[in-house]
Motif scaffolding. Structure first.
Motif, PDB file in Angstrom:
ATOM      1  N   PHE B  93       0.847  -1.195   0.000  1.00 15.27           N
ATOM      2  CA  PHE B  93       0.000   0.000   0.000  1.00 15.27           C
ATOM      3  C   PHE B  93       0.883   1.245   0.000  1.00 15.27           C
ATOM      4  O   PHE B  93       1.897   1.275   0.696  1.00 15.27           O
ATOM      5  N   HIS B  94       0.499   2.246  -0.802  1.00 22.05           N
ATOM      6  CA  HIS B  94       1.267   3.508  -0.739  1.00 22.05           C
ATOM      7  C   HIS B  94       1.173   4.070   0.671  1.00 22.05           C
ATOM      8  O   HIS B  94       0.130   4.016   1.307  1.00 22.05           O
ATOM      9  N   ASN B  96       1.570   7.053   2.375  1.00 21.51           N
ATOM     10  CA  ASN B  96       1.137   8.311   2.981  1.00 21.51           C
ATOM     11  C   ASN B  96      -0.114   8.931   2.379  1.00 21.51           C
ATOM     12  O   ASN B  96      -0.109  10.093   1.974  1.00 21.51           O
ATOM     13  N   PRO B  97      -1.216   8.187   2.345  1.00 25.73           N
ATOM     14  CA  PRO B  97      -2.442   8.848   1.891  1.00 25.73           C
ATOM     15  C   PRO B  97      -2.788   9.986   2.849  1.00 25.73           C
ATOM     16  O   PRO B  97      -2.549   9.888   4.052  1.00 25.73           O
ATOM     17  N   ASN B  98      -3.321  11.052   2.300  1.00 24.93           N
ATOM     18  CA  ASN B  98      -3.536  12.286   3.062  1.00 24.93           C
ATOM     19  C   ASN B  98      -4.759  12.185   3.984  1.00 24.93           C
ATOM     20  O   ASN B  98      -5.890  12.096   3.508  1.00 24.93           O
ATOM     21  N   CYS B 101      -7.740  14.530   3.380  1.00 22.90           N
ATOM     22  CA  CYS B 101      -8.585  14.363   2.196  1.00 22.90           C
ATOM     23  C   CYS B 101      -9.583  13.247   2.492  1.00 22.90           C
ATOM     24  O   CYS B 101      -9.214  12.206   3.031  1.00 22.90           O
ATOM     25  N   PRO B 102     -10.839  13.472   2.163  1.00 20.48           N
ATOM     26  CA  PRO B 102     -11.857  12.447   2.452  1.00 20.48           C
ATOM     27  C   PRO B 102     -11.525  11.097   1.831  1.00 20.48           C
ATOM     28  O   PRO B 102     -11.751  10.052   2.457  1.00 20.48           O
ATOM     29  N   VAL B 103     -10.995  11.118   0.634  1.00 25.85           N
ATOM     30  CA  VAL B 103     -10.613   9.849   0.001  1.00 25.85           C
ATOM     31  C   VAL B 103      -9.365   9.279   0.675  1.00 25.85           C
ATOM     32  O   VAL B 103      -9.331   8.104   1.053  1.00 25.85           O
ATOM     33  N   GLY B 104      -8.346  10.119   0.835  1.00 24.19           N
ATOM     34  CA  GLY B 104      -7.104   9.665   1.460  1.00 24.19           C
ATOM     35  C   GLY B 104      -7.342   9.087   2.846  1.00 24.19           C
ATOM     36  O   GLY B 104      -6.707   8.114   3.255  1.00 24.19           O
ATOM     37  N   LYS B 105      -8.285   9.697   3.544  1.00 30.65           N
ATOM     38  CA  LYS B 105      -8.559   9.263   4.912  1.00 30.65           C
ATOM     39  C   LYS B 105      -9.205   7.872   4.963  1.00 30.65           C
ATOM     40  O   LYS B 105      -9.013   7.120   5.919  1.00 30.65           O
ATOM     41  N   ASN B 106      -9.992   7.540   3.943  1.00 29.87           N
ATOM     42  CA  ASN B 106     -10.810   6.323   4.011  1.00 29.87           C
ATOM     43  C   ASN B 106     -10.403   5.218   3.039  1.00 29.87           C
ATOM     44  O   ASN B 106     -11.032   4.158   3.000  1.00 29.87           O
ATOM     45  N   ILE B 107      -9.368   5.473   2.268  1.00 32.99           N
ATOM     46  CA  ILE B 107      -9.012   4.504   1.225  1.00 32.99           C
ATOM     47  C   ILE B 107      -8.552   3.169   1.826  1.00 32.99           C
ATOM     48  O   ILE B 107      -8.863   2.095   1.288  1.00 32.99           O
ATOM     49  N   PHE B 109      -9.585   1.821   4.659  1.00 28.74           N
ATOM     50  CA  PHE B 109     -10.794   1.134   5.096  1.00 28.74           C
ATOM     51  C   PHE B 109     -11.488   0.443   3.928  1.00 28.74           C
ATOM     52  O   PHE B 109     -11.960  -0.693   4.049  1.00 28.74           O
ATOM     53  N   ALA B 110     -11.534   1.121   2.795  1.00 21.58           N
ATOM     54  CA  ALA B 110     -12.268   0.578   1.654  1.00 21.58           C
ATOM     55  C   ALA B 110     -11.494  -0.519   0.921  1.00 21.58           C
ATOM     56  O   ALA B 110     -12.088  -1.372   0.259  1.00 21.58           O
ATOM     57  N   LEU B 111     -10.177  -0.506   1.062  1.00 21.45           N
ATOM     58  CA  LEU B 111      -9.372  -1.420   0.255  1.00 21.45           C
ATOM     59  C   LEU B 111      -8.895  -2.663   1.004  1.00 21.45           C
ATOM     60  O   LEU B 111      -8.862  -3.763   0.430  1.00 21.45           O
TER      61      LEU B 111
END
Lengths: 147, 147
Positions: B93-94, B96-98, B101-107, B109-111
């Motif tokens: 997994f990369h 440092n998701p941000n 950011c709503p996507v960065g924060k939850n990616i 959880f979703a993946l």
DNA sequence: TTACTTGTAATGTGTTATATTACAACCATA
DNA sequence: TATGGTTGTAATATAACACATTACAAGTAA
């Protein structure tokens, strides 16, 4: 040995485009901000996703958009686009088995089919998962947090 | 990104032990000759296979042998022994998701769940394949060539 | 024309797989 | 018990690769 982060980056990218394309100009820098990944790397992945027909990107013009509905994009499409092992196969075979040894001579014959079988099973599972599934989970989480 | 050749090396090693343990003193140098892989690497893989309880190796004493019947050793046993991604997972997994950011924060959880699902599918397929299948194919080929 | 964006080459850095050398620890047998 | 062969492992070299970074050309839109 792991599968490159390019895959999760690519999924993140597509999710970003989907969530923000209506409200923002989605650019490589915007995505770099959300993923925490260098913009040049992002542009590389964008090129691969474009080549696979999954997104629209145009040099100079900002505003990256999806080329397909999310329901029609699977993990396999993304995997194939950014991290494909098409030429090599999932398993790296040791290069120099001894042709003068009965085992060394025949090990490829005995293994290749089965390695392919494992790879196929993985790819089949990748095909089961749609990007719309991921986006739905992300958006549900966002909604839940608003309250 | 591919799965390390340690896996195919390990399968080759076990097949070698099975085919030759009755007629030869199977040593790391012997196996190095059959696989075309450096003896030190072989000894490293042997240690991992020993730690997993698949073979018997004793320092100083030549003559490596199997610890189990081939029917009871699957690709998964070998994979787990030599190339496990237990700590990390199959997908990188990369990092440092941000979180702002709503996507960065939850990616994540979703993946995470779905990545695990793909990994599990692959591991299940590895469990279906026994080392006895491979050895049988190798020996059938050897017999066929004798004629 | 200007400000911004994508495309991409060139380079640096860290990590990892494998090879190789060297040697200590150990075993079996003459 | 001395010797030759074997395993275990540390140290080092090399090549490949992932990702970051700088720089800039080519393109777009206002």
């Amino acid at each position: 040995m792991q599968i490159t982060s390019r895959f999760t980056i690519a999924v993140h990218i597509i999710t970003c485009i989907h969530c923000f394309q209506d409200d923002y100009k989605v650019t490589s820098n915007f995505i770099a901000g959300s993923t925490g990944v260098n913009p040049v790397i992002i542009r590389g992945v964008l090129s691969q996703l474009k080549a696979a027909g999954l997104i629209h990107v145009r040099q100079g013009a900002s505003g990256i958009t999806l080329a397909k509905p999310l329901e029609e994009i699977t993990f396999f499409d993304v995997y194939e686009a950014v991290d494909s092992v098409k030429d090599e196969g999932l398993f790296h075979f040791h290069e120099n088995p001894n042709p003068d040894c009965p085992v060394g001579k025949n090990i490829h014959f005995a293994l290749d089919r089965r390695l392919a079988q494992v790879q196929t099973a993985m790819e089949q599972e990748l095909r089961q998962i749609r990007l719309s599934d991921v986006a739905a989970d992300v958006q549900a989480k966002i909604e839940a947090e608003k309250k």
